[in-house]
Design a protein around this motif. Structure first.
Motif, PDB file in Angstrom:
ATOM      1  N   VAL A  60       0.735  21.291 -36.994  1.00  0.00           N
ATOM      2  CA  VAL A  60       0.805  19.913 -37.479  1.00  0.00           C
ATOM      3  C   VAL A  60       0.399  18.884 -36.420  1.00  0.00           C
ATOM      4  N   ALA A  61       0.764  19.109 -35.167  1.00  0.00           N
ATOM      5  CA  ALA A  61       0.505  18.117 -34.115  1.00  0.00           C
ATOM      6  C   ALA A  61      -0.975  17.745 -34.001  1.00  0.00           C
ATOM      7  N   PRO A  62      -1.897  18.703 -33.898  1.00  0.00           N
ATOM      8  CA  PRO A  62      -3.309  18.298 -33.827  1.00  0.00           C
ATOM      9  C   PRO A  62      -3.814  17.656 -35.115  1.00  0.00           C
ATOM     10  N   LEU A  63      -3.325  18.135 -36.245  1.00  0.00           N
ATOM     11  CA  LEU A  63      -3.790  17.571 -37.516  1.00  0.00           C
ATOM     12  C   LEU A  63      -3.341  16.122 -37.697  1.00  0.00           C
ATOM     13  N   SER A  64      -2.222  15.758 -37.078  1.00  0.00           N
ATOM     14  CA  SER A  64      -1.753  14.374 -37.213  1.00  0.00           C
ATOM     15  C   SER A  64      -2.593  13.404 -36.396  1.00  0.00           C
ATOM     16  N   ARG A  65      -3.421  13.884 -35.494  1.00  0.00           N
ATOM     17  CA  ARG A  65      -4.269  13.027 -34.668  1.00  0.00           C
ATOM     18  C   ARG A  65      -5.654  12.807 -35.261  1.00  0.00           C
ATOM     19  N   MET A  66      -5.932  13.444 -36.370  1.00  0.00           N
ATOM     20  CA  MET A  66      -7.272  13.346 -36.959  1.00  0.00           C
ATOM     21  C   MET A  66      -7.486  11.988 -37.624  1.00  0.00           C
ATOM     22  N   ARG A  67      -8.679  11.412 -37.398  1.00  0.00           N
ATOM     23  CA  ARG A  67      -9.118  10.168 -38.028  1.00  0.00           C
ATOM     24  C   ARG A  67     -10.559  10.395 -38.496  1.00  0.00           C
ATOM     25  N   TRP A  68     -10.708  10.984 -39.685  1.00  0.00           N
ATOM     26  CA  TRP A  68     -12.021  11.391 -40.162  1.00  0.00           C
ATOM     27  C   TRP A  68     -12.993  10.226 -40.264  1.00  0.00           C
ATOM     28  N   LYS A  69     -12.542   9.090 -40.749  1.00  0.00           N
ATOM     29  CA  LYS A  69     -13.466   7.973 -40.970  1.00  0.00           C
ATOM     30  C   LYS A  69     -13.923   7.334 -39.666  1.00  0.00           C
ATOM     31  N   GLU A  70     -13.015   7.209 -38.702  1.00  0.00           N
ATOM     32  CA  GLU A  70     -13.369   6.548 -37.444  1.00  0.00           C
ATOM     33  C   GLU A  70     -14.076   7.491 -36.472  1.00  0.00           C
ATOM     34  N   ARG A  71     -13.606   8.723 -36.350  1.00  0.00           N
ATOM     35  CA  ARG A  71     -14.134   9.672 -35.360  1.00  0.00           C
ATOM     36  C   ARG A  71     -14.245  11.074 -35.970  1.00  0.00           C
ATOM     37  N   PRO A  72     -15.310  11.320 -36.713  1.00  0.00           N
ATOM     38  CA  PRO A  72     -15.421  12.624 -37.385  1.00  0.00           C
ATOM     39  C   PRO A  72     -15.571  13.808 -36.422  1.00  0.00           C
ATOM     40  N   LEU A  73     -16.310  13.628 -35.324  1.00  0.00           N
ATOM     41  CA  LEU A  73     -16.507  14.737 -34.402  1.00  0.00           C
ATOM     42  C   LEU A  73     -15.210  15.087 -33.671  1.00  0.00           C
TER      43      LEU A  73
END
Length: 160
Positions: A60-73
């Motif tokens: 869960v920890a890494p997935l909570s840091r995802m921001r697909w729209k702002e930083r997809p890579l």
């Protein structure tokens, strides 16, 4: 619509693979690995229960840091970083599900009671569910407490 169907098919494939793996590994895990571990089957269940919350947190920890729209890579990197947590969580869940007995009592035949199979596990270690559950709850509570204290320290440091 197509994405939803793809997700449904991926989930179905994962559940099928999970079930087949549980059937093939159950005897080996509980018939050989668990009795040979320190503490026997109960020690094995406690260890698996202790690792389960860490695997979930590592997922869960890494997935909570995802921001697909702002930083997809960068989000893709975080998704890849969650894979070890997914592996740990899935393996622990697999170990737990290998002890699930058949739903109907009439299906509890001699194969179910052979060494390492679900009925044998529950006869050999009748309180295994309680040990695993208690271990999971205690480690999860400790992990939540540590994370909450760490969050409080970070917030008070940012405010001061």
């Amino acid at each position: 619509m197509g994405g939803g169907c793809l997700i449904l098919l991926a989930a179905l494939a994962a559940v099928t693979a999970f079930g087949l793996t549980a059937q093939s590994w159950g005897e080996e895990l509980w018939g050989r690995a668990a009795p040979a571990s320190p503490g026997g089957g109960y020690g094995f269940a406690a260890a698996v229960g202790a690792v389960l919350p860490f695997g979930f947190a590592a997922l869960v920890a890494p997935l909570s840091r995802m921001r697909w729209k702002e930083r997809p890579l960068r989000s893709l990197g975080w998704a890849l970083a969650s894979l070890p947590g997914l592996a740990a969580f899935s393996f622990c869940a697999l170990v737990v599900f290998t002890t699930t007995r058949p739903k109907r009592h009439r299906d509890w035949n001699s194969a179910c009671y052979s060494r390492g199979n679900p009925c044998w596990v529950h006869v050999e270690y009748p309180w295994i569910w309680a040990v695993g559950l208690l271990s999971t709850v205690l480690v999860a509570a400790a992990l939540i407490t540590v994370l909450a204290k760490r969050s409080d320290v970070a917030e008070s440091g940012a405010a001061g």
